[in-house]
Design a protein around this motif. Structure first.
Motif, PDB file in Angstrom:
ATOM      1  N   GLN A  32       6.879  25.808   4.316  1.00  0.00           N
ATOM      2  CA  GLN A  32       6.507  26.451   3.061  1.00  0.00           C
ATOM      3  C   GLN A  32       7.363  25.974   1.901  1.00  0.00           C
ATOM      4  N   ASN A  33       8.567  25.520   2.165  1.00  0.00           N
ATOM      5  CA  ASN A  33       9.496  25.160   1.097  1.00  0.00           C
ATOM      6  C   ASN A  33       9.602  23.663   0.846  1.00  0.00           C
ATOM      7  N   ILE A  34       8.795  22.859   1.487  1.00  0.00           N
ATOM      8  CA  ILE A  34       8.886  21.418   1.308  1.00  0.00           C
ATOM      9  C   ILE A  34       8.150  21.004   0.028  1.00  0.00           C
ATOM     10  N   ASN A  35       8.740  20.088  -0.718  1.00  0.00           N
ATOM     11  CA  ASN A  35       8.143  19.568  -1.948  1.00  0.00           C
ATOM     12  C   ASN A  35       7.968  18.064  -1.798  1.00  0.00           C
ATOM     13  N   LEU A  36       6.777  17.613  -1.513  1.00  0.00           N
ATOM     14  CA  LEU A  36       6.525  16.192  -1.365  1.00  0.00           C
ATOM     15  C   LEU A  36       6.314  15.547  -2.728  1.00  0.00           C
ATOM     16  N   PHE A  37       6.725  14.286  -2.857  1.00  0.00           N
ATOM     17  CA  PHE A  37       6.584  13.548  -4.111  1.00  0.00           C
ATOM     18  C   PHE A  37       5.274  12.773  -4.107  1.00  0.00           C
ATOM     19  N   TYR A  38       4.526  12.876  -5.212  1.00  0.00           N
ATOM     20  CA  TYR A  38       3.289  12.126  -5.381  1.00  0.00           C
ATOM     21  C   TYR A  38       3.326  11.387  -6.709  1.00  0.00           C
ATOM     22  N   THR A  39       2.780  10.187  -6.715  1.00  0.00           N
ATOM     23  CA  THR A  39       2.703   9.396  -7.934  1.00  0.00           C
ATOM     24  C   THR A  39       1.448   9.793  -8.712  1.00  0.00           C
ATOM     25  N   PRO A  40       1.376   9.471  -9.994  1.00  0.00           N
ATOM     26  CA  PRO A  40       0.155   9.749 -10.755  1.00  0.00           C
ATOM     27  C   PRO A  40      -1.094   9.102 -10.145  1.00  0.00           C
ATOM     28  N   THR A  41      -0.962   7.922  -9.559  1.00  0.00           N
ATOM     29  CA  THR A  41      -2.102   7.265  -8.916  1.00  0.00           C
ATOM     30  C   THR A  41      -2.580   8.078  -7.721  1.00  0.00           C
ATOM     31  N   GLU A  42      -1.646   8.602  -6.915  1.00  0.00           N
ATOM     32  CA  GLU A  42      -2.026   9.414  -5.760  1.00  0.00           C
ATOM     33  C   GLU A  42      -2.659  10.726  -6.197  1.00  0.00           C
ATOM     34  N   ILE A  43      -2.161  11.309  -7.273  1.00  0.00           N
ATOM     35  CA  ILE A  43      -2.732  12.568  -7.769  1.00  0.00           C
ATOM     36  C   ILE A  43      -4.139  12.324  -8.311  1.00  0.00           C
ATOM     37  N   ALA A  44      -4.314  11.279  -9.096  1.00  0.00           N
ATOM     38  CA  ALA A  44      -5.622  10.977  -9.690  1.00  0.00           C
ATOM     39  C   ALA A  44      -6.657  10.624  -8.630  1.00  0.00           C
ATOM     40  N   ALA A 134      11.009   5.059  -9.512  1.00  0.00           N
ATOM     41  CA  ALA A 134      11.230   3.614  -9.422  1.00  0.00           C
ATOM     42  C   ALA A 134      10.381   3.001  -8.308  1.00  0.00           C
ATOM     43  N   GLN A 135      10.327   3.666  -7.149  1.00  0.00           N
ATOM     44  CA  GLN A 135       9.524   3.153  -6.038  1.00  0.00           C
ATOM     45  C   GLN A 135       8.036   3.178  -6.380  1.00  0.00           C
ATOM     46  N   ALA A 136       7.588   4.223  -7.071  1.00  0.00           N
ATOM     47  CA  ALA A 136       6.170   4.322  -7.442  1.00  0.00           C
ATOM     48  C   ALA A 136       5.795   3.213  -8.413  1.00  0.00           C
ATOM     49  N   LEU A 137       6.637   2.962  -9.409  1.00  0.00           N
ATOM     50  CA  LEU A 137       6.362   1.889 -10.369  1.00  0.00           C
ATOM     51  C   LEU A 137       6.360   0.532  -9.677  1.00  0.00           C
ATOM     52  N   GLU A 138       7.296   0.348  -8.753  1.00  0.00           N
ATOM     53  CA  GLU A 138       7.371  -0.908  -8.006  1.00  0.00           C
ATOM     54  C   GLU A 138       6.117  -1.103  -7.148  1.00  0.00           C
ATOM     55  N   LYS A 139       5.662  -0.024  -6.514  1.00  0.00           N
ATOM     56  CA  LYS A 139       4.475  -0.091  -5.657  1.00  0.00           C
ATOM     57  C   LYS A 139       3.241  -0.470  -6.470  1.00  0.00           C
ATOM     58  N   VAL A 140       3.085   0.116  -7.657  1.00  0.00           N
ATOM     59  CA  VAL A 140       1.935  -0.195  -8.504  1.00  0.00           C
ATOM     60  C   VAL A 140       1.987  -1.648  -8.951  1.00  0.00           C
ATOM     61  N   GLU A 141       3.157  -2.141  -9.286  1.00  0.00           N
ATOM     62  CA  GLU A 141       3.283  -3.547  -9.685  1.00  0.00           C
ATOM     63  C   GLU A 141       2.909  -4.475  -8.539  1.00  0.00           C
ATOM     64  N   HIS A 142       3.316  -4.129  -7.299  1.00  0.00           N
ATOM     65  CA  HIS A 142       2.947  -4.950  -6.144  1.00  0.00           C
ATOM     66  C   HIS A 142       1.443  -4.927  -5.916  1.00  0.00           C
ATOM     67  N   MET A 143       0.811  -3.763  -6.132  1.00  0.00           N
ATOM     68  CA  MET A 143      -0.640  -3.675  -5.945  1.00  0.00           C
ATOM     69  C   MET A 143      -1.365  -4.523  -6.974  1.00  0.00           C
ATOM     70  N   LYS A 144      -0.851  -4.573  -8.209  1.00  0.00           N
ATOM     71  CA  LYS A 144      -1.482  -5.398  -9.239  1.00  0.00           C
ATOM     72  C   LYS A 144      -1.370  -6.872  -8.898  1.00  0.00           C
ATOM     73  N   VAL A 145      -0.233  -7.268  -8.349  1.00  0.00           N
ATOM     74  CA  VAL A 145      -0.027  -8.664  -7.964  1.00  0.00           C
ATOM     75  C   VAL A 145      -0.946  -9.042  -6.817  1.00  0.00           C
ATOM     76  N   ASP A 146      -1.139  -8.089  -5.861  1.00  0.00           N
ATOM     77  CA  ASP A 146      -1.989  -8.357  -4.711  1.00  0.00           C
ATOM     78  C   ASP A 146      -3.470  -8.253  -5.042  1.00  0.00           C
ATOM     79  N   GLY A 147      -3.836  -7.852  -6.236  1.00  0.00           N
ATOM     80  CA  GLY A 147      -5.226  -7.757  -6.639  1.00  0.00           C
ATOM     81  C   GLY A 147      -5.884  -6.441  -6.290  1.00  0.00           C
ATOM     82  N   TYR A 148      -5.097  -5.433  -5.896  1.00  0.00           N
ATOM     83  CA  TYR A 148      -5.643  -4.125  -5.554  1.00  0.00           C
ATOM     84  C   TYR A 148      -5.932  -3.328  -6.817  1.00  0.00           C
TER      85      TYR A 148
END
Length: 153
Positions: A32-44, A134-148
Motif C-alpha cells: 500500500q505504501n509503495i510509490n513507483l516512478f513513471y515517466t510522462p511517456t508511460e503515463i500518456a 535522468a534515466q527517463a530522458l536517456e531512455k527516450v533519447e535511445h528510443m529516438k535513435v533506434d527509430g522507436y
C-alpha cells in the motif's frame, strides 16, 4: 503419537501460522505504501495505474505553468522529451521550481490522465537531476535513435 509430541507439533504449527500471518500483514502494508516512478511517456501511453499513488518526473515545459489568481492551484506540464503530462498541484511550490528544470511529483492520476500531486520536489542545485528523471530522458533519447515512436493515444 505420544502426548508430548502432539504438544510440540501443535506449538510448532501455531508458530508457523503466526509467522505467516505477520509476513502477510507486513507485505500488505508495504504494498500500500509503495510509490513507483513513471515517466510522462508511460503515463500518456496508459502504463501507469490510475488509482495508485505514483511518482512522476521530468522537465517542466517552458510556458506551461499556469497559476490560479485566487488560490494556490498550479497547473504545469512535464516532459521526458517524448510525451507531456499535466500536473495539478495545490500548495506552495519549492523555491527551486521553475520552467526548464527537473522535478518529481507524487500523487494520483485522475480520469483525464492528469496527475493530482500531493507533493512536488525540485532539484537542489544547477547540475543535479533526480536519477529517475535522468534515466527517463536517456531512455527516450535511445528510443529516438533506434527509430522507436511511442504509441499514439
Amino acid at each position: 503419537m505420544h502426548p508430548q509430541r502432539k504438544k510440540r507439533l501443535l506449538l510448532i504449527l501455531l508458530v508457523v501460522v503466526g509467522v505467516c500471518a505477520a509476513v502477510a500483514l507486513a507485505l500488505g502494508a508495504l504494498k500500500q505504501n509503495i510509490n513507483l516512478f513513471y515517466t510522462p511517456t508511460e503515463i500518456a501511453s496508459g502504463v501507469a495505474p490510475q488509482d495508485a499513488r505514483i511518482r512522476a518526473g521530468g522537465m517542466v515545459v517552458n510556458g506551461s505553468v499556469k497559476r490560479s489568481p485566487d488560490s494556490l492551484e498550479v497547473l504545469f506540464d512535464v516532459t521526458d522529451g517524448g510525451e507531456q503530462v499535466t500536473i495539478s498541484y495545490s500548495g506552495i511550490l519549492p523555491d527551486l521550481f521553475r520552467e526548464g528544470q527537473g522535478i518529481v511529483a507524487l500523487g494520483r492520476l485522475n480520469e483525464d490522465r492528469v496527475l493530482m500531486a500531493d507533493e512536488v520536489l525540485a532539484k537542489h542545485d544547477e547540475e543535479y537531476m533526480p536519477p529517475e528523471v535522468a534515466q527517463a530522458l536517456e531512455k527516450v533519447e535511445h528510443m529516438k535513435v533506434d527509430g522507436y515512436t511511442p504509441p499514439a493515444n
